[in-house]
Design a protein around this motif. Structure first.
Motif, PDB file in Angstrom:
ATOM      1  N   GLN A 121      -1.326   7.867   7.331  1.00 21.10           N
ATOM      2  CA  GLN A 121      -2.541   7.252   6.804  1.00 21.10           C
ATOM      3  C   GLN A 121      -2.295   6.525   5.490  1.00 21.10           C
ATOM      4  OE1 GLN A 121      -5.507  10.111   5.229  1.00 21.10           O
ATOM      5  NE2 GLN A 121      -4.042  11.729   5.754  1.00 21.10           N
ATOM      6  N   LYS A 122      -3.093   5.471   5.282  1.00 16.86           N
ATOM      7  CA  LYS A 122      -3.062   4.719   4.029  1.00 16.86           C
ATOM      8  C   LYS A 122      -3.872   5.469   2.982  1.00 16.86           C
ATOM      9  CE  LYS A 122      -5.390   0.844   3.706  1.00 16.86           C
ATOM     10  NZ  LYS A 122      -5.779  -0.579   3.884  1.00 16.86           N
ATOM     11  N   ILE A 123      -3.321   5.625   1.763  1.00 14.56           N
ATOM     12  CA  ILE A 123      -4.015   6.415   0.758  1.00 14.56           C
ATOM     13  C   ILE A 123      -4.270   5.663  -0.548  1.00 14.56           C
ATOM     14  CG2 ILE A 123      -3.271   8.635   1.687  1.00 14.56           C
ATOM     15  CD1 ILE A 123      -1.135   8.762  -0.468  1.00 14.56           C
ATOM     16  N   THR A 124      -3.863   4.397  -0.647  1.00 11.52           N
ATOM     17  CA  THR A 124      -4.279   3.572  -1.785  1.00 11.52           C
ATOM     18  C   THR A 124      -4.873   2.268  -1.263  1.00 11.52           C
ATOM     19  OG1 THR A 124      -2.170   2.397  -2.097  1.00 11.52           O
ATOM     20  CG2 THR A 124      -2.424   4.509  -3.242  1.00 11.52           C
ATOM     21  N   ASP A 125      -5.639   1.610  -2.131  1.00  5.79           N
ATOM     22  CA  ASP A 125      -6.359   0.402  -1.734  1.00  5.79           C
ATOM     23  C   ASP A 125      -5.547  -0.872  -1.868  1.00  5.79           C
ATOM     24  OD1 ASP A 125      -8.621   1.934  -1.217  1.00  5.79           O
ATOM     25  OD2 ASP A 125      -9.335   1.769  -3.268  1.00  5.79           O
ATOM     26  N   GLY A 126      -4.392  -0.804  -2.572  1.00  2.03           N
ATOM     27  CA  GLY A 126      -3.604  -2.015  -2.770  1.00  2.03           C
ATOM     28  C   GLY A 126      -4.328  -2.989  -3.686  1.00  2.03           C
ATOM     29  N   PRO A 127      -3.976  -4.268  -3.599  1.00  3.38           N
ATOM     30  CA  PRO A 127      -3.043  -4.868  -2.643  1.00  3.38           C
ATOM     31  C   PRO A 127      -1.596  -4.904  -3.117  1.00  3.38           C
ATOM     32  CG  PRO A 127      -4.103  -6.602  -3.887  1.00  3.38           C
ATOM     33  CD  PRO A 127      -4.669  -5.308  -4.402  1.00  3.38           C
ATOM     34  N   ASP A 128      -1.294  -4.206  -4.230  1.00  2.00           N
ATOM     35  CA  ASP A 128       0.068  -4.257  -4.750  1.00  2.00           C
ATOM     36  C   ASP A 128       0.435  -2.905  -5.352  1.00  2.00           C
ATOM     37  OD1 ASP A 128       2.551  -5.123  -5.494  1.00  2.00           O
ATOM     38  OD2 ASP A 128       1.859  -6.941  -6.481  1.00  2.00           O
ATOM     39  N   ASP A 129       0.570  -1.873  -4.505  1.00  2.45           N
ATOM     40  CA  ASP A 129       0.908  -0.515  -4.919  1.00  2.45           C
ATOM     41  C   ASP A 129       2.272  -0.139  -4.353  1.00  2.45           C
ATOM     42  OD1 ASP A 129      -1.643  -0.387  -6.043  1.00  2.45           O
ATOM     43  OD2 ASP A 129      -2.514   0.584  -4.285  1.00  2.45           O
ATOM     44  N   VAL A 130       3.201   0.260  -5.227  1.00  5.36           N
ATOM     45  CA  VAL A 130       4.576   0.542  -4.798  1.00  5.36           C
ATOM     46  C   VAL A 130       5.185   1.656  -5.644  1.00  5.36           C
ATOM     47  CG1 VAL A 130       5.067  -1.778  -3.906  1.00  5.36           C
ATOM     48  CG2 VAL A 130       5.449  -1.276  -6.322  1.00  5.36           C
ATOM     49  N   TYR A 177       0.838  -1.192   0.000  1.00  3.75           N
ATOM     50  CA  TYR A 177       0.000   0.000   0.000  1.00  3.75           C
ATOM     51  C   TYR A 177       0.879   1.252   0.000  1.00  3.75           C
ATOM     52  CZ  TYR A 177      -3.364  -3.417   1.849  1.00  3.75           C
ATOM     53  OH  TYR A 177      -4.153  -4.528   2.043  1.00  3.75           O
ATOM     54  N   ILE A 178       0.292   2.372  -0.436  1.00  9.32           N
ATOM     55  CA  ILE A 178       0.958   3.659  -0.327  1.00  9.32           C
ATOM     56  C   ILE A 178       0.400   4.387   0.887  1.00  9.32           C
ATOM     57  CG2 ILE A 178       1.545   5.830  -1.465  1.00  9.32           C
ATOM     58  CD1 ILE A 178       2.572   3.301  -2.893  1.00  9.32           C
ATOM     59  N   TYR A 179       1.288   4.898   1.720  1.00  5.22           N
ATOM     60  CA  TYR A 179       0.919   5.697   2.884  1.00  5.22           C
ATOM     61  C   TYR A 179       1.480   7.111   2.733  1.00  5.22           C
ATOM     62  CZ  TYR A 179      -0.787   1.818   5.774  1.00  5.22           C
ATOM     63  OH  TYR A 179      -1.527   0.774   6.289  1.00  5.22           O
ATOM     64  N   SER A 180       0.881   8.045   3.430  1.00  8.21           N
ATOM     65  CA  SER A 180       1.448   9.386   3.550  1.00  8.21           C
ATOM     66  C   SER A 180       1.635   9.702   5.027  1.00  8.21           C
ATOM     67  CB  SER A 180       0.547  10.435   2.896  1.00  8.21           C
ATOM     68  OG  SER A 180      -0.662  10.593   3.609  1.00  8.21           O
ATOM     69  N   VAL A 181       2.600  10.567   5.320  1.00 12.16           N
ATOM     70  CA  VAL A 181       2.867  10.962   6.700  1.00 12.16           C
ATOM     71  C   VAL A 181       3.526  12.338   6.682  1.00 12.16           C
ATOM     72  CG1 VAL A 181       5.155   9.860   6.758  1.00 12.16           C
ATOM     73  CG2 VAL A 181       3.890  10.206   8.899  1.00 12.16           C
ATOM     74  N   ASN A 182       3.193  13.166   7.654  1.00 16.11           N
ATOM     75  CA  ASN A 182       3.929  14.416   7.821  1.00 16.11           C
ATOM     76  C   ASN A 182       5.343  14.102   8.288  1.00 16.11           C
ATOM     77  OD1 ASN A 182       1.637  15.917   7.155  1.00 16.11           O
ATOM     78  ND2 ASN A 182       1.018  16.156   9.306  1.00 16.11           N
ATOM     79  N   VAL A 183       6.275  14.995   7.985  1.00 15.97           N
ATOM     80  CA  VAL A 183       7.679  14.708   8.299  1.00 15.97           C
ATOM     81  C   VAL A 183       7.918  14.607   9.803  1.00 15.97           C
ATOM     82  CG1 VAL A 183       8.598  15.672   6.167  1.00 15.97           C
ATOM     83  CG2 VAL A 183       8.293  17.157   8.159  1.00 15.97           C
ATOM     84  N   ASP A 184       7.003  15.166  10.614  1.00 12.19           N
ATOM     85  CA  ASP A 184       7.143  15.028  12.070  1.00 12.19           C
ATOM     86  C   ASP A 184       6.512  13.745  12.594  1.00 12.19           C
ATOM     87  OD1 ASP A 184       4.439  15.531  11.892  1.00 12.19           O
ATOM     88  OD2 ASP A 184       4.486  17.385  13.059  1.00 12.19           O
TER      89      ASP A 184
END
Length: 284
Positions: A63-72, A51-58
């Motif tokens: 949070q997960k932002i794609t549904d997968g199951p094979d996202d890279v 899955y693809i996640y996003s996060v603030n640098v701190d």
């Protein structure tokens, strides 16, 4: 299985496997330097979900932002409103574009072979990516509209991880000559003036285009293009990327491995560009 598991040497062992077996494969800075995109693999027995996640640098707003199951393999657009990534659907991996506001996804390639490792040019007009259209992995260029496909490389060496130079005139990548022999190359976008820079994997340009970050023997180095001088920056780490202002690095470190070498757990860290001030950017 991704090539990162072939090229990386595991460095730490503990007796008991943690409850959550998570492996981060790549990290990408947002253009404003406030967020990271992460390719995360969740491992459960013989199951591998990407899955693809996003996060603030701190480390906040993870949070997960794609549904997968094979996202890279992610790369932000220069305006920070969208990103490209490789996604496997119906047993085929293509390059897709995801709009962050609307959550809509557009497929940019539709091939019967695997397309991966996209990188967005700094002017926003094109992507570079790896495809097996002609057998082994080669680098292709394509307009972000999906038109004007061209093959940049074509020799027998399999390629990975193309990265645009800041001025858009060159591409850095790494190629496998033989088992255990991975070298970083630089080539003009017209296919001319290719040369081997050094041994290593996962190249990344400095903001001014004068240096390349790379991974070798589980350490992060930078190399100056003008004279080839190398400096080790970080031990026990791989896949480093400079922040947009050039003041920090994001990188990945393996934090646990099984006694037989797999599965593996990793975490994402941020550090000052000189290697000081290291801190977690993913949940501990």
């Amino acid at each position: 299985m991704s090539s990162v598991f072939i090229f990386a040497t595991i460095v730490q062992t503990v007796a008991a496997q943690p409850k959550d077996t998570i492996f981060y494969q790549d990290v990408s800075w947002s253009p404003d330097g406030t967020k990271l995109l992460l390719s995360r693999m969740d491992i459960s027995g013989e199951s591998y979900l990407h899955y693809i996640y996003s996060v603030n640098v701190d480390g906040s707003d993870y949070q997960k932002i794609t549904d997968g199951p094979d996202d890279v393999w992610t790369s932000w657009s220069p305006d920070g409103l969208k990103f490209v990534f490789a996604s496997k659907k119906n047993n085929n991996t293509d390059i897709c574009l995801r709009y962050l506001e609307s959550d809509s996804v557009v497929r940019l390639t539709s091939d019967s072979t695997r397309d991966s490792h996209p990188d967005w040019s700094r002017d926003g007009s094109r992507i570079a990516f790896v495809s097996r259209k002609n057998g082994n992995s080669q680098i292709y260029l394509k307009d972000i509209s999906g038109s004007n496909l061209s093959m940049l490389t074509g020799d027998s060496v399999s390629k990975e991880n193309p990265r645009w130079s800041p001025d858009g005139k060159r591409i850095a990548y790494y190629g496998r000559v033989e088992a255990g022999q991975d070298s970083i190359y630089i080539i003009d976008v017209d296919g001319k003036n290719k040369f081997s820079l050094c041994q290593g994997v996962w190249p990344s340009w400095s903001i001014d285009g004068s240096k390349i970050l790379f991974t070798l023997d589980d350490s992060i180095y930078e190399i100056r293009l003008k004279d080839g001088v190398r400096t080790k920056l970080i031990n026990d780490a791989f896949y480093a990327r400079w922040s947009p202002d050039g003041k920090k690095l994001a990188f990945i470190r393996r934090t646990w491995r099984a006694e037989k070498g797999w599965p593996v757990i990793s975490a994402v860290f941020i550090v000052n560009a000189d290697g000081t001030g290291e801190r977690h950017s993913t949940p501990e």
